[in-house]
Motif scaffolding. Structure first.
Motif, PDB file in Angstrom:
ATOM      1  N   ALA A   1       0.867  -1.180   0.000  1.00 29.37           N
ATOM      2  CA  ALA A   1       0.000   0.000   0.000  1.00 29.37           C
ATOM      3  C   ALA A   1       0.901   1.228   0.000  1.00 29.37           C
ATOM      4  CB  ALA A   1      -0.910  -0.001   1.229  1.00 29.37           C
ATOM      5  N   GLU A   2       0.505   2.253  -0.719  1.00 25.37           N
ATOM      6  CA  GLU A   2       1.310   3.474  -0.769  1.00 25.37           C
ATOM      7  C   GLU A   2       1.357   4.122   0.612  1.00 25.37           C
ATOM      8  OE1 GLU A   2       0.331   5.990  -4.122  1.00 25.37           O
ATOM      9  OE2 GLU A   2      -0.015   4.192  -5.312  1.00 25.37           O
ATOM     10  N   GLY A   3       2.473   4.748   0.882  1.00 29.15           N
ATOM     11  CA  GLY A   3       2.633   5.385   2.191  1.00 29.15           C
ATOM     12  C   GLY A   3       3.291   4.457   3.207  1.00 29.15           C
ATOM     13  N   THR A   4       3.070   3.138   3.032  1.00 34.30           N
ATOM     14  CA  THR A   4       3.715   2.156   3.922  1.00 34.30           C
ATOM     15  C   THR A   4       4.438   1.106   3.084  1.00 34.30           C
ATOM     16  OG1 THR A   4       1.638   0.890   3.946  1.00 34.30           O
ATOM     17  CG2 THR A   4       2.012   2.377   5.810  1.00 34.30           C
ATOM     18  N   ALA A   5       4.755   1.466   1.842  1.00 33.47           N
ATOM     19  CA  ALA A   5       5.269   0.477   0.884  1.00 33.47           C
ATOM     20  C   ALA A   5       6.532  -0.224   1.375  1.00 33.47           C
ATOM     21  CB  ALA A   5       5.542   1.152  -0.465  1.00 33.47           C
ATOM     22  N   ILE A   6       7.448   0.545   1.957  1.00 34.92           N
ATOM     23  CA  ILE A   6       8.732  -0.076   2.310  1.00 34.92           C
ATOM     24  C   ILE A   6       8.534  -1.117   3.409  1.00 34.92           C
ATOM     25  CG2 ILE A   6      11.087   0.393   3.153  1.00 34.92           C
ATOM     26  CD1 ILE A   6      10.460   1.360   0.260  1.00 34.92           C
ATOM     27  N   ASN A   7       7.771  -0.784   4.433  1.00 30.79           N
ATOM     28  CA  ASN A   7       7.486  -1.774   5.477  1.00 30.79           C
ATOM     29  C   ASN A   7       6.708  -2.955   4.926  1.00 30.79           C
ATOM     30  OD1 ASN A   7       8.743  -1.000   7.740  1.00 30.79           O
ATOM     31  ND2 ASN A   7       7.071   0.287   8.498  1.00 30.79           N
ATOM     32  N   ASP A   8       5.741  -2.665   4.062  1.00 20.06           N
ATOM     33  CA  ASP A   8       4.951  -3.757   3.469  1.00 20.06           C
ATOM     34  C   ASP A   8       5.859  -4.722   2.693  1.00 20.06           C
ATOM     35  OD1 ASP A   8       2.731  -2.462   4.462  1.00 20.06           O
ATOM     36  OD2 ASP A   8       2.092  -1.631   2.540  1.00 20.06           O
ATOM     37  N   LEU A   9       6.869  -4.128   2.028  1.00 20.02           N
ATOM     38  CA  LEU A   9       7.777  -4.966   1.239  1.00 20.02           C
ATOM     39  C   LEU A   9       8.762  -5.725   2.139  1.00 20.02           C
ATOM     40  CD1 LEU A   9       8.400  -2.443  -1.657  1.00 20.02           C
ATOM     41  CD2 LEU A   9       7.381  -4.706  -1.925  1.00 20.02           C
ATOM     42  N   TYR A  10       9.191  -5.093   3.224  1.00 16.94           N
ATOM     43  CA  TYR A  10      10.110  -5.766   4.150  1.00 16.94           C
ATOM     44  C   TYR A  10       9.429  -6.952   4.833  1.00 16.94           C
ATOM     45  CZ  TYR A  10      13.680  -2.003   4.200  1.00 16.94           C
ATOM     46  OH  TYR A  10      14.656  -1.112   3.884  1.00 16.94           O
ATOM     47  N   THR A  11       8.209  -6.717   5.300  1.00 16.36           N
ATOM     48  CA  THR A  11       7.512  -7.772   6.060  1.00 16.36           C
ATOM     49  C   THR A  11       6.110  -7.992   5.494  1.00 16.36           C
ATOM     50  OG1 THR A  11       6.828  -6.064   7.628  1.00 16.36           O
ATOM     51  CG2 THR A  11       8.690  -7.429   8.284  1.00 16.36           C
ATOM     52  N   PRO A  12       6.035  -8.566   4.315  1.00 16.16           N
ATOM     53  CA  PRO A  12       4.709  -8.763   3.711  1.00 16.16           C
ATOM     54  C   PRO A  12       3.890  -9.801   4.479  1.00 16.16           C
ATOM     55  CG  PRO A  12       6.408  -9.858   2.419  1.00 16.16           C
ATOM     56  CD  PRO A  12       7.119  -9.109   3.504  1.00 16.16           C
ATOM     57  N   ASP A  13       2.554  -9.605   4.506  1.00 17.21           N
ATOM     58  CA  ASP A  13       1.694 -10.639   5.098  1.00 17.21           C
ATOM     59  C   ASP A  13       1.886 -11.944   4.336  1.00 17.21           C
ATOM     60  OD1 ASP A  13       0.691  -8.884   6.902  1.00 17.21           O
ATOM     61  OD2 ASP A  13      -1.158  -8.448   5.799  1.00 17.21           O
ATOM     62  N   ARG A  14       2.018 -11.795   3.025  1.00 13.98           N
ATOM     63  CA  ARG A  14       2.287 -12.959   2.179  1.00 13.98           C
ATOM     64  C   ARG A  14       2.840 -12.494   0.843  1.00 13.98           C
ATOM     65  NH1 ARG A  14      -1.740  -9.574   1.299  1.00 13.98           N
ATOM     66  NH2 ARG A  14      -3.678 -10.432   0.471  1.00 13.98           N
ATOM     67  N   VAL A  15       3.583 -13.430   0.212  1.00 12.63           N
ATOM     68  CA  VAL A  15       3.992 -13.221  -1.181  1.00 12.63           C
ATOM     69  C   VAL A  15       3.268 -14.307  -1.955  1.00 12.63           C
ATOM     70  CG1 VAL A  15       5.922 -13.544  -2.771  1.00 12.63           C
ATOM     71  CG2 VAL A  15       6.228 -12.175  -0.696  1.00 12.63           C
TER      72      VAL A  15
END
Ligand code: UDX
Ligand code: ADP
Length: 479
Positions: A162-176
């Motif tokens: 999600a934009e605005g939290t992209a880096i954290n979302d990419l570091y620790t995704p709920d799932r890939v």
């Protein structure tokens, strides 16, 4: 050395590849784009998109194992894995106009990959695409390249950041999520991509499915999220009518562990490049598959979102003696959410159009969105779900864009808070009140300001989904 290339240096391609390069130092990652200004910006100190933490990631690996280039063909031909993250807007004309995804950019990228490839490649769908796009892409790749003995494996690997939290979302995704063919070649490709993500994502969070499930899961996830927002927004209208408080209702509902607390913030409406586009896509797919009832269920999510934007604008007008003609309204926030400069499908566009249609004069301030972008957004034709045009005539003459919330609110009759930027919480509202026309109104479309404090100062405050001030209760209904 494994070489990865990503076609499309946008909000998805750029951050995704930057994090991949950071986490996989032995892999060379190149992001390519046909837009020279975009690539130049990626190679400069001012990146083309604002995303917290992104500058830092790019600085750590740019020109080491992360490169940005316009030499699309060379980098595609040299890569082992090619991500495709080009734009897939909604079609504006022809078959499926207004609903189906426009795959022009995707198709041209696929044809180019076929043309320039001299070695076998894994081609990864990163941009959201309608179900069974992979099959179409596979046909383009194989039919245009079968004489060279080059093989392509297509994978679907939708991005959930999600934009605005992209880096954290990419570091620790709920799932890939990785979708591929069941054939040995397909499974080998799935494993190759899984090995890349396994550098930083725990294996139990990497879900492998078939191609179609991966494609549909992305549309489904966005539709479910948007549906939650439309549900709470529909509830916000009922709360205002009955005196309940939508935040309290959402909290009480969200503590049910089966429902969960996230994505239950009532707002002026959802925006962003994905939700509306993906639901329209879903509707189109349902209709094409002879499922009109399923289609109409999802249509309602968009209709409620339109209703919420209209309801908000109507509330502004009705509260101010049913006219905003010639009145100055300050618009605080134009981005579709905080911590991004992105304005795609931002509810602010529709609210501004509706206020100018009622002859208001707008003074717009957003901490991250450039004036040029705001003017561009307000100059294009807008239509609601029923194809009614909502673009106001003479729009741009009625709008000024300023670089400070205090300038925007000076001599204003009312303030609309349309994005939940943190800085709006700590504005000096006593100073703002002094400088406004009276009665001074605040319409909070994000429930970010302290309504109790503002009322003490003297403002008439409307907070979405909250019990109404006596002033607002006595004004004409906007339902
Ligand atoms: C969304 C999905 O969250 C992400 O997984 C997907 O990859 C892309 O689409 P994005 O559009 O960047 O991400 O932002 P998101 O945080 O989902 O917000 C979308 C819109 O919903 C914004 O306008 C936001 O303000 C609004 N919203 C969100 C609400 O109105 N209420 C909420 O509770 C949450
Ligand atoms: P998203 O939000 O999905 O990342 P954007 O619109 O921000 O979408 O980015 C898509 C990018 O893809 C744009 O920068 C556009 O220039 C680029 N693009 C589109 N078609 C091609 C193509 N055939 N080759 C290279 N880049 C492309």
């Amino acid at each position: 050395m494994v070489k990865i290339c990503c076609i499309g240096a946008g909000y998805v391609g750029g951050p995704t590849m930057a994090v991949m390069a950071l986490k996989c130092p032995e892999i060379q990652v190149t992001v390519v784009d046909i837009s020279e200004p975009r690539i130049n910006a990626w190679n400069s100190d001012t990146l083309p998109i604002y995303e917290p933490g992104l500058d830092d990631v790019v600085k750590q690996c740019r020109d080491k194992n992360l490169f940005f280039s316009t030499d699309v063909e060379r980098h595609v031909s040299e890569s082992d894995i090619v991500f495709v993250s080009v734009n897939t807007p909604t079609k504006t004309q022809g078959l499926g106009a207004g609903k189906a995804a426009d795959l022009t950019y995707w198709e041209s990228a696929a044809r180019m990959i076929a043309d320039v490839s001299r070695s076998s490649k894994i081609v990864v769908e990163k941009s959201t695409v309608p179900v069974r796009t992979a099959e179409a892409i596979e046909k383009i790749l194989t039919h245009n390249n079968n004489s060279r003995g080059v093989e392509f494996q297509i994978l679907s690997n939708p991005e959930f950041l999600a934009e605005g939290t992209a880096i954290n979302d990419l570091y620790t995704p709920d799932r890939v999520l990785i979708g591929g063919r069941g054939s040995p070649g397909g499974q080998k490709a799935v494993k190759a991509l899984r090995d890349v993500y396994a550098h930083w994502v725990p294996l139990e969070r990497i879900i492998c499915t078939n191609l179609w499930s991966a494609e549909l899961s992305k549309l489904a996830a966005n539709a479910f999220l948007a549906q939650r927002i439309s549900s709470v927004n529909a509830m916000s209208a009922l709360c205002e009518a009955t005196g309940a408080d939508v935040s309290q209702v959402a909290h009480a509902v969200g503590t049910d562990s089966r429902i969960g607390p996230k994505f239950l913030n009532a707002s002026v409406g959802f925006g962003g490049s994905c939700f509306q586009k993906d639901i329209l896509n879903l509707i189109y797919i349902c209709e094409c598959n002879g499922l009109p009832e399923a289609a109409s269920y999802w249509k309602q999510v968009i209709k409620v979102n339109d209703y919420q934007k209209t309801r908000f604008a109507n509330r502004v007008v009705s509260s101010m003696f049913n006219t905003v003609s010639g009145k100055k309204i300050a618009i605080l926030g134009f981005a579709f959410k905080k911590d991004t400069g992105d304005t795609r499908e931002t509810p602010a566009i529709d609210v501004c159009n509706r206020l100018v249609a009622d002859m208001a004069k707008l003074s717009i301030y957003d901490p991250r969105v450039l004036e040029e972008q705001i003017r561009k957004d307000l100059s294009v034709a807008r239509f609601d779900w029923n194809h009614h045009q909502i673009k106001a005539e003479g729009m741009l003459e009625q709008v000024s864009v300023v670089s400070d919330a205090y300038v925007a609110t000076k001599d204003a009759h009312g303030i609309c808070v349309l994005t939940e930027w943190d800085e709006f919480k700590s504005l000096d509202f006593e100073r703002i009140f002094e400088n406004m026309r009276k009665p001074a109104f605040v319409f909070d479309g994000r429930n970010v300001v302290d309504a109790v404090k503002l009322r003490e100062i003297g403002f008439i405050v409307y907070s979405i989904g909250k019990p109404l001030d006596s002033w607002l209760r006595n004004m004409p209904s906007v339902a």
